[in-house]
Design an enzyme around this catalytic site. Structure first.
Site, PDB file in Angstrom:
ATOM      1  N   GLY A 184      10.079 -10.249 -24.632  1.00 56.23           N
ATOM      2  CA  GLY A 184      10.070  -9.007 -23.979  1.00 56.23           C
ATOM      3  C   GLY A 184      11.024  -9.380 -22.895  1.00 56.23           C
ATOM      4  O   GLY A 184      12.028 -10.179 -22.680  1.00 56.23           O
ATOM      5  N   GLY A 185      11.206  -7.937 -21.907  1.00 58.41           N
ATOM      6  CA  GLY A 185      11.987  -7.876 -20.922  1.00 58.41           C
ATOM      7  C   GLY A 185      12.018  -9.211 -19.950  1.00 58.41           C
ATOM      8  O   GLY A 185      12.964  -9.545 -19.556  1.00 58.41           O
ATOM      9  N   ASN A 221      17.629  -6.640 -11.327  1.00 55.36           N
ATOM     10  CA  ASN A 221      16.489  -6.874 -10.375  1.00 55.36           C
ATOM     11  C   ASN A 221      17.137  -6.574  -9.035  1.00 55.36           C
ATOM     12  O   ASN A 221      16.412  -6.372  -8.248  1.00 55.36           O
ATOM     13  CB  ASN A 221      15.458  -7.889 -10.648  1.00 55.36           C
ATOM     14  CG  ASN A 221      16.008  -9.044  -9.956  1.00 55.36           C
ATOM     15  OD1 ASN A 221      17.278  -9.207  -9.777  1.00 55.36           O
ATOM     16  ND2 ASN A 221      15.141  -9.809  -9.920  1.00 55.36           N
ATOM     17  N   SER A 281       3.691  -4.450  -4.383  1.00 54.68           N
ATOM     18  CA  SER A 281       4.469  -5.492  -4.369  1.00 54.68           C
ATOM     19  C   SER A 281       4.762  -6.298  -2.904  1.00 54.68           C
ATOM     20  O   SER A 281       4.475  -5.828  -1.949  1.00 54.68           O
ATOM     21  CB  SER A 281       5.998  -4.582  -4.223  1.00 54.68           C
ATOM     22  OG  SER A 281       7.143  -5.412  -3.989  1.00 54.68           O
ATOM     23  N   ARG A 286       4.688 -13.249 -30.582  1.00 50.45           N
ATOM     24  CA  ARG A 286       3.722 -12.863 -31.492  1.00 50.45           C
ATOM     25  C   ARG A 286       4.563 -11.937 -32.309  1.00 50.45           C
ATOM     26  O   ARG A 286       4.269 -12.039 -33.715  1.00 50.45           O
ATOM     27  CB  ARG A 286       2.905 -11.761 -30.508  1.00 50.45           C
ATOM     28  CG  ARG A 286       1.708 -11.094 -31.263  1.00 50.45           C
ATOM     29  CD  ARG A 286       0.751 -10.401 -30.452  1.00 50.45           C
ATOM     30  NE  ARG A 286       1.425  -9.421 -29.762  1.00 50.45           N
ATOM     31  CZ  ARG A 286       1.019  -8.483 -28.940  1.00 50.45           C
ATOM     32  NH1 ARG A 286      -0.490  -8.876 -28.651  1.00 50.45           N
ATOM     33  NH2 ARG A 286       1.459  -7.577 -28.099  1.00 50.45           N
ATOM     34  N   TYR A 323       1.282 -14.253 -11.255  1.00 47.77           N
ATOM     35  CA  TYR A 323       0.689 -15.162 -10.136  1.00 47.77           C
ATOM     36  C   TYR A 323      -0.308 -14.220  -9.610  1.00 47.77           C
ATOM     37  O   TYR A 323      -0.714 -13.034 -10.050  1.00 47.77           O
ATOM     38  CB  TYR A 323       1.743 -15.046  -8.909  1.00 47.77           C
ATOM     39  CG  TYR A 323       2.349 -13.965  -8.690  1.00 47.77           C
ATOM     40  CD1 TYR A 323       3.500 -13.430  -9.046  1.00 47.77           C
ATOM     41  CD2 TYR A 323       1.665 -13.142  -7.395  1.00 47.77           C
ATOM     42  CE1 TYR A 323       4.036 -11.904  -8.716  1.00 47.77           C
ATOM     43  CE2 TYR A 323       2.264 -12.121  -7.047  1.00 47.77           C
ATOM     44  CZ  TYR A 323       3.457 -11.295  -7.773  1.00 47.77           C
ATOM     45  OH  TYR A 323       3.825 -10.245  -7.288  1.00 47.77           O
ATOM     46  N   THR A 345      11.830  -3.170  -9.894  1.00 43.86           N
ATOM     47  CA  THR A 345      10.596  -3.744 -10.644  1.00 43.86           C
ATOM     48  C   THR A 345      10.139  -2.933 -11.575  1.00 43.86           C
ATOM     49  O   THR A 345      10.652  -2.055 -11.828  1.00 43.86           O
ATOM     50  CB  THR A 345       9.573  -4.135  -9.470  1.00 43.86           C
ATOM     51  OG1 THR A 345       8.551  -5.018 -10.253  1.00 43.86           O
ATOM     52  CG2 THR A 345       8.942  -3.008  -8.851  1.00 43.86           C
ATOM     53  N   LYS A 359      13.632  -2.033 -14.869  1.00 42.81           N
ATOM     54  CA  LYS A 359      14.883  -2.956 -14.619  1.00 42.81           C
ATOM     55  C   LYS A 359      16.038  -2.634 -15.762  1.00 42.81           C
ATOM     56  O   LYS A 359      17.411  -2.880 -15.478  1.00 42.81           O
ATOM     57  CB  LYS A 359      14.402  -4.553 -15.027  1.00 42.81           C
ATOM     58  CG  LYS A 359      13.695  -5.034 -13.918  1.00 42.81           C
ATOM     59  CD  LYS A 359      13.329  -6.506 -13.985  1.00 42.81           C
ATOM     60  CE  LYS A 359      12.206  -6.617 -12.839  1.00 42.81           C
ATOM     61  NZ  LYS A 359      11.676  -8.326 -12.825  1.00 42.81           N
TER      62      LYS A 359
END
Ligand code: ATR
Length: 280
Positions: free
Chosen positions: A133-134, A91, A15, A156, A228, A65, A69
């Site tokens: 998703g989340g 979060n 993190s 999907r 990222y 994280t 969550k």
């Protein structure tokens, strides 16, 4: 006295949040500490007990994280905003007078990065969000609030996109604008084009590309991957088809800035922190 904060995750050693919050604190002269806390995943209440321990030790708040969550959502007695309620994911936790309140700053982080840092105005644009998703749920509410002309959710597993669109659609009535919110399967995207395409799937983690057609990128479109750290297959695909490309580093810093604001009441300048992380 130094106010204590932390990021709770599993794994958590990767993190960048401690570095980001330390930079914010230096810049705004806030006396805080911020550390990584690993919560166990092999027990059902591992996350909950970790939060209780931090509160007992006098911590003022924590970021949350992967994969906690939703556990954080269940742990809060109060959600600060409708965006957190919609996301069903938290979060940012704040601990005050024995109460645990929570918010979700991921969506506002994404929107701020796109609009302020990348100079792209979402209002009136055709937007495609890939994933349901989340991570996708975390950003859908704030994206919708920007009043795009169209917000298409594609996944999907189509049923999940449908569910997201169904939950989001009533917001359109509340806002009295005419954003079209629709779910589409990947095949239905053939021949459709968008000004902004956001990859909110976890496909990049496995170096995979969601099976979307290359028609999705309108000329000059912005393609945004919420991941990222490296160029993902989605970013390569988008670049090859003429899109401008951005990764999620700016979103990471902006969601942290919003959390910092919730806790400290001051807004840090994010630009130097994004630049510092990019050069590292
Ligand atoms: P997160 O919290 O990162 O969103 P998640 O809730 O498990 O994690 O959701 C993962 C998302 O990435 C889902 O939308 C998933 O699609 P499915 O619902 O069909 O599983 C999507 N995803 C993961 N790998 C993918 C791939 N290779 N191609 C397309 N979608 C993918």
């Amino acid at each position: 006295m130094t106010d204590k904060y932390a990021v709770i995750g599993n794994p958590v050693e990767h993190s960048k949040s401690p570095e980001i919050h330390a930079a914010f604190a230096r810049q705004t002269r806030q006396d805080i500490s911020y550390e990584r806390v690993l919560a166990p995943i092999d027990t059902e209440d591992g996350f909950s007990k970790t939060v209780d321990r931090l509160i007992a030790q006098g911590y003022k708040g924590a970021n949350v994280t992967v994969p906690f969550k939703y556990s954080a959502f269940l742990k809060t007695s109060k959600r600060d905003t409708p965006r957190a309620e919609f996301a069903r994911a938290i979060n940012t936790l704040s601990f005050c007078n024995g109460e645990i309140s929570g918010d979700n700053t991921d969506g506002v982080g994404l929107v701020t990065d796109i609009s302020k840092n990348l100079g792209f105005d979402i209002k009136g644009k055709k937007v495609l969000l890939v994933g349901a998703g989340g991570a996708a749920f975390g950003v859908l509410g704030p994206l919708r609030e920007q009043s795009p002309m169209q917000l298409i959710i594609s996944n999907r597993t189509f049923a999940k996109a449908e569910e997201a669109a169904k939950i989001l659609a009533p917001l359109a009535k509340l806002r009295a604008d005419d954003t079209e919110v629709l779910a589409k399967c990947f095949e239905e995207l053939n021949g459709c084009s968008f000004d902004l395409v956001i990859n909110a799937t976890s496909s990049s983690l496995n170096d995979e590309l969601p099976a979307i057609p290359d028609s999705v990128f309108a000329p000059g479109a912005l393609a945004y991957d919420m991941m990222y750290g490296r160029e993902t297959p989605f970013m390569k695909f988008a670049r090859t088809h003429g899109a401008q490309v951005a990764d999620g580093l700016g979103m990471l810093v902006e969601q942290a800035a919003e959390a910092f604001f919730i806790w400290r009441g001051v807004r840090p300048d994010t630009a130097p922190v994004i630049a510092q992380l990019r050069s590292a």
